[in-house]
Design an enzyme around this catalytic site. Structure first.
Site, mmCIF file in Angstrom:
data_model
loop_
_atom_site.group_PDB
_atom_site.id
_atom_site.type_symbol
_atom_site.label_atom_id
_atom_site.label_comp_id
_atom_site.label_asym_id
_atom_site.label_seq_id
_atom_site.Cartn_x
_atom_site.Cartn_y
_atom_site.Cartn_z
ATOM 1 N N CYS A 134 5.930 6.850 -4.150
ATOM 2 C CA CYS A 134 5.037 5.683 -4.132
ATOM 3 C C CYS A 134 4.357 5.505 -5.485
ATOM 4 O O CYS A 134 3.423 6.241 -5.827
ATOM 5 C CB CYS A 134 3.985 5.842 -3.032
ATOM 6 N N CYS A 137 0.646 4.552 -5.369
ATOM 7 C CA CYS A 137 -0.234 5.673 -5.000
ATOM 8 C C CYS A 137 -0.394 6.653 -6.163
ATOM 9 O O CYS A 137 -1.490 7.115 -6.452
ATOM 10 C CB CYS A 137 0.342 6.453 -3.812
ATOM 11 N N ASP A 138 0.702 7.015 -6.804
ATOM 12 C CA ASP A 138 0.672 8.143 -7.749
ATOM 13 C C ASP A 138 0.850 7.743 -9.218
ATOM 14 O O ASP A 138 0.654 8.583 -10.107
ATOM 15 C CB ASP A 138 1.768 9.157 -7.364
#
Ligand code: NAP
Length: 307
Positions: A134, A137-138
């Protein structure tokens, strides 16, 4: 007399728990069938820096636990089993677990989806240490670093464009000589100076012991292998929604995601959907939570029409 639930929520990730909080506060007495990953995808993740309300970030399983506790506070009931089959052909709907046969006037499907992985030995070990599925997200953990994205679909290219604003260099590795992604995304990605493409190639090995340091890749035409340096590797080869038990019960798309006929409605009246199981695009906790709330509010309105 035989018990008929007002609302059964299938799935206990952010979407299901958010739906439960809203439904319980609306006196619908929801029953959650929690599945075999109580708390959902966040219980398998590491740190979360993008969920509002936690300026210093929060450990993902802790966030899942807070959602769960909040749903419990409003008297949501839980069954820690998986749904094995459903019958949505008539109302009340039937929902069967291994040990229970349940009936409900309405259902929210919130079973989520999980990322597909390459199946390489180091892959799972290095999740959170350079391997991710993701970018949103990261990605911010890779500011000014070199990253690789595996895949040639819409997700891979969207994520490459997103990462190109954060990382110093983005390399998209795709197994064929032609990308699958829509033309517009291809044009946008190709226009970025710091995105490059390696086509006809597969990842043979993820390098690094404690964290990702690079990859060994193989040219699918010549069979030649080479190594490239990378701090991060984003796997974007698709997601698998948990909808096996729904086959022939609600409309699913060709990837298995539940088809929405409206914001939260499915092809069956009284069966609603929330979260990643109907969302191949955003897949964020915050979007799942929002759709769970919407589904619960829509259920409330639907049940009013039954009276
Ligand atoms: P996808 O369309 O299924 O693409 C997966 C990509 O990964 C393909 O390029 C595929 O290669 C490659 N791949 C699959 N298995 C692989 C393996 N084992 N090793 C190496 N490569 C592998 O998945 P997606 O990109 O996540 O998109 C899913 C759906 O969501 C699509 O319908 C997409 O249009 C939609 N979506 C839309 C948006 C949007 O902004 N509108 C954004 C994201 C996703 P091949 O091409 O060779 O099969």
């Amino acid at each position: 007399m035989e018990e008929i639930e007002k609302l059964i929520i299938i799935g206990s990730g952010p979407a299901g728990l958010s739906a439960a909080i809203y439904a319980a506060r609306g006196e619908l007495k929801p029953l959650i069938i929690a599945g075999n990953t109580p708390g959902g995808q966040p219980t398998l993740a590491t740190d979360i820096d993008d969920y509002p309300g936690f300026p210093d970030g929060i450990n993902a399983p802790d966030l899942a636990h807070l959602f769960w506790k909040q749903a419990e506070r409003f008297n949501t009931r839980f069954i820690n089993e998986e749904v094995e089959s459903v019958d949505f052909t008539k109302s009340p709907f039937l929902i069967n677990t291994k040990t229970k046969k349940l009936k409900a006037l309405s259902v929210i499907i919130a079973t989520g989806s999980s990322p597909l992985w390459l199946g390489l030995p180091q892959e799972k070990q290095l999740i959170g240490r350079g391997v991710s599925a993701c970018a949103v997200c990261d990605g911010p953990f890779f500011k000014g670093k070199k990253v690789v994205i595996v895949g040639g679909g819409d997700t891979a290219l969207k994520e490459s464009i997103y990462l190109s604003k954060i990382a110093s260099e983005v390399t998209v590795i795709h197994r064929r000589d032609e990308l699958r992604a829509q033309e517009l995304l291809q044009q946008q990605a190709k226009a970025k100076d710091n995105i490059k493409f390696i086509l006809n190639a597969g990842v043979e090995e993820i390098l690094g012991e404690q964290k990702v340091t690079g990859l060994k890749i193989k040219d699918n035409q010549t069979g030649k292998t080479s190594e490239i340096e990378a701090d991060g590797i984003f796997i974007a080869i698709g997601h698998k929604p948990a909808t096996g038990f729904l086959k022939d019960q609600v409309d699913l798309d060709k990837h298995g995601f539940v088809v929405k006929t409206n914001e939260t409605e499915t092809s069956v009246k009284g069966v609603f959907v929330a979260g990643d199981v109907a969302d191949p695009r955003y897949r964020q906790i915050v979007t799942a939570v929002g759709s769970g709330a919407k589904a619960a509010l829509d259920v409330e309105q639907y049940l009013d029409t039954l009276d």
